[in-house]
Motif scaffolding. Structure first.
Motif, PDB file in Angstrom:
ATOM      1  N   ILE A  55       0.874  -1.180   0.000  1.00  0.00           N
ATOM      2  CA  ILE A  55       0.000   0.000   0.000  1.00  0.00           C
ATOM      3  C   ILE A  55       0.904   1.220   0.000  1.00  0.00           C
ATOM      4  O   ILE A  55       1.727   1.385   0.908  1.00  0.00           O
ATOM      5  CB  ILE A  55      -0.922   0.003   1.232  1.00  0.00           C
ATOM      6  CG1 ILE A  55      -1.848  -1.221   1.208  1.00  0.00           C
ATOM      7  CG2 ILE A  55      -1.749   1.305   1.277  1.00  0.00           C
ATOM      8  CD1 ILE A  55      -2.643  -1.415   2.495  1.00  0.00           C
ATOM      9  N   THR A  87       2.683  -3.480  -5.557  1.00  0.00           N
ATOM     10  CA  THR A  87       1.787  -2.578  -4.818  1.00  0.00           C
ATOM     11  C   THR A  87       0.375  -2.696  -5.380  1.00  0.00           C
ATOM     12  O   THR A  87       0.175  -2.617  -6.593  1.00  0.00           O
ATOM     13  CB  THR A  87       2.301  -1.128  -4.884  1.00  0.00           C
ATOM     14  OG1 THR A  87       3.452  -1.038  -4.030  1.00  0.00           O
ATOM     15  CG2 THR A  87       1.267  -0.117  -4.425  1.00  0.00           C
ATOM     16  N   CYS A  89      -2.494  -1.064  -3.868  1.00  0.00           N
ATOM     17  CA  CYS A  89      -3.387   0.039  -3.509  1.00  0.00           C
ATOM     18  C   CYS A  89      -2.564   1.309  -3.346  1.00  0.00           C
ATOM     19  O   CYS A  89      -1.493   1.282  -2.734  1.00  0.00           O
ATOM     20  CB  CYS A  89      -4.131  -0.277  -2.207  1.00  0.00           C
ATOM     21  SG  CYS A  89      -5.334   0.977  -1.716  1.00  0.00           S
ATOM     22  N   SER A 369       2.747  -2.074   4.080  1.00  0.00           N
ATOM     23  CA  SER A 369       1.340  -2.392   3.833  1.00  0.00           C
ATOM     24  C   SER A 369       0.462  -2.249   5.078  1.00  0.00           C
ATOM     25  O   SER A 369      -0.453  -1.427   5.116  1.00  0.00           O
ATOM     26  CB  SER A 369       1.242  -3.828   3.279  1.00  0.00           C
ATOM     27  OG  SER A 369      -0.085  -4.194   3.057  1.00  0.00           O
ATOM     28  N   ALA A 373      -2.601   0.492   6.085  1.00  0.00           N
ATOM     29  CA  ALA A 373      -4.006   0.059   6.150  1.00  0.00           C
ATOM     30  C   ALA A 373      -4.639   0.497   7.467  1.00  0.00           C
ATOM     31  O   ALA A 373      -5.790   0.943   7.509  1.00  0.00           O
ATOM     32  CB  ALA A 373      -4.096  -1.455   5.982  1.00  0.00           C
ATOM     33  N   LYS A 381      -7.698  -4.588   3.992  1.00  0.00           N
ATOM     34  CA  LYS A 381      -6.403  -4.575   3.309  1.00  0.00           C
ATOM     35  C   LYS A 381      -5.270  -4.625   4.333  1.00  0.00           C
ATOM     36  O   LYS A 381      -5.491  -4.441   5.531  1.00  0.00           O
ATOM     37  CB  LYS A 381      -6.294  -3.326   2.426  1.00  0.00           C
ATOM     38  CG  LYS A 381      -7.384  -3.282   1.335  1.00  0.00           C
ATOM     39  CD  LYS A 381      -6.988  -2.368   0.198  1.00  0.00           C
ATOM     40  CE  LYS A 381      -8.082  -2.219  -0.854  1.00  0.00           C
ATOM     41  NZ  LYS A 381      -8.318  -3.493  -1.615  1.00  0.00           N
TER      42      LYS A 381
END
Ligand SMILES: [Zn+2]
Length: 455
Positions: A55, A87, A89, A369, A373, A381
């Motif tokens: 992310i 990646t 998002c 990540s 999130a 996620k």
């Protein structure tokens, strides 16, 4: 019909285990042995880690650049590059055009992102003109799934807001339960130093670095902390680069204030030595805040280690050298600021974080990540768990390669990491159950990405 990811090591921020991952539709439905059934499709993850997709909470894709133009690449090309690198998002920075509404900006970004994106996307709303009616719009923006706002203490005359306005934005966001992101550099001081350098005939690209000193970032970071405390609002400092700024973040966190902060990959991997390149040679490294000295770089790695910094983003903002950065060939102040990096982040951090033994694979997942999130409330996620979105990366650590503009997928004509060796590559990248990249090459269609609505 299900998809089974077989024989990999599943890594979450909280632990890892050897297990197969069962994906049905857009979600992970089971993790463990014997989750497969006859007729299931299989992906081989032997020798690989199965990670939650990266992310990147700080990108500038199709960023408007005046006269209807924008920076290099498109929502399609830049998110294809993102998934090629693992990646799944991105959270992109919207900029309110002065005199226009936030709602108009949001609609414009949503339309363009939805048409092109391969990976999921959300936004932060940049407020540049905080009139009372604009502040009143913030509630609707947050309710539309964008509960984070951005303000700039730099870029005077274009994006910068004065302290009183910054305070009002933070207070309004805080009252909504939303987060305010801050670009913390002293814009007024920087414009003075830029004007003085130009008046002295010092116009080479490398002069950029010295016009944006670390103290100007430290001062603005400290000021942002004080304003946020007065506004009783949570804040997030984007691209922390230096010891002075880190000290301000650390002090606020030790005092128990709601403060989060990111580093960007280029500040961890490159130094201000790039500004000694003669003439226009330093142009790719004209980005803000600038690259810092080796002690600052070491301090940033230390900040990730001790938790003063939460995660690593990219501030991905590609500009072609030809025709875009080139506009400042004879005047560094006319070089558009920014560099690409959304595709390279995971490989660089795997190489310099995990391969060096500095980070565990779990810490890698947290910093690329899971923490994003959590901080930005991307539900479903940042973890490989039953019920979560099947945003997955089958990461092959054995692949050795060199980064290059000749092989990257970002639609930009250079790389700030040209020739750098890295370990690791995404064997498969999945966004909500669909394979969108294999062996580091995007295979997805434009528009598969979906707006990640946040609460
Ligand atoms: Zn940025």
């Amino acid at each position: 019909l299900a998809l089974i990811i077989r024989n990999g090591t599943v890594v979450n921020a909280f632990g890892r285990c050897r297990a197969d991952v069962r994906v049905e539709g857009e979600r992970v439905t089971a993790i463990g042995e014997g989750t497969g059934q006859p007729g299931d499709e299989e992906l081989d993850a032997s020798g690989c880690h199965v990670l939650p997709g990266g992310i990147d909470p700080h990108t500038h894709i199709e960023m408007p650049a005046g006269e209807g133009g924008c920076n290099a690449g498109t929502w399609y090309s830049e998110t294809a590059a993102a998934v090629a690198g693992g990646t799944t998002c991105v959270l992109d920075m919207i900029t309110q055009e002065r005199g226009a509404t936030l709602t108009a900006a949001l609609r414009d970004w949503q339309r363009r992102a939805q048409a092109g994106a391969v990976c999921d996307f959300g936004f932060h709303m940049g407020v540049t003109d905080p009139l009372p009616e604009v502040l009143a719009e913030m509630e609707a923006v947050a309710a539309a799934g964008v509960p984070s706002f951005k303000l700039y203490l730099a870029y005077r005359d274009r994006l910068m807001v004065a302290d009183g306005a910054a305070f009002r934005i933070m207070r309004a966001a805080g009252a909504l339960g939303a987060l305010t992101l801050v670009h913390a550099e002293n814009g007024d001081l920087i414009e003075t130093l830029v004007a003085e350098a130009r008046a002295a005939g010092r116009l080479a690209a490398g002069v950029h670095g010295e016009t944006r000193p670390a103290l100007a970032e430290g001062e603005a970071t400290h000021r942002a902390m004080q304003l946020a405390q007065l506004a009783a609002a949570p804040i997030y400092i984007v691209h922390v680069t230096c010891r002075e700024a880190l000290a301000a973040v650390r002090a606020a966190r030790q005092a128990g204030r709601p403060v989060w902060a990111e580093a960007c990959a280029h500040h961890l991997l490159l130094t201000d030595a790039e500004y000694r390149r003669p003439g226009f040679g330093a142009a790719p490294y004209v980005l803000s805040p600038p690259l810092r000295d080796p002690e600052d770089v070491a301090a940033l790695w230390g900040g990730l280690e001790d938790g003063a910094l939460d995660l690593v983003a990219t501030d991905h903002c590609p500009w072609h050298l030809a025709g875009q950065k080139e506009r400042g060939r004879h005047d560094f102040a006319a070089i558009p600021n920014g560099a690409p990096g959304v595709e390279e982040r995971l490989a660089l951090l795997w190489t310099h974080g995990v391969e060096t033994g500095r980070w565990t694979p779990e810490q890698f997942v947290a910093r690329t990540s899971a923490n994003a999130a959590r901080i930005f409330r991307l539900e479903g996620k940042g973890a490989v768990l039953p019920g979560c979105d099947a945003d997955l990366v089958v990461w092959d650590p054995a692949v050795r390669r060199s980064l290059s503009a000749a092989t990257h997928h970002s639609a930009v004509d250079h790389s700030i990491y040209e020739g750098m060796p890295v370990a690791g590559r995404a064997r498969f990248t999945l966004v909500r159950g669909r394979v969108v990249a294999t062996e580091g090459k995007p295979v997805a269609e434009a528009g598969w990405g979906r707006f990640a609505r946040r609460h």
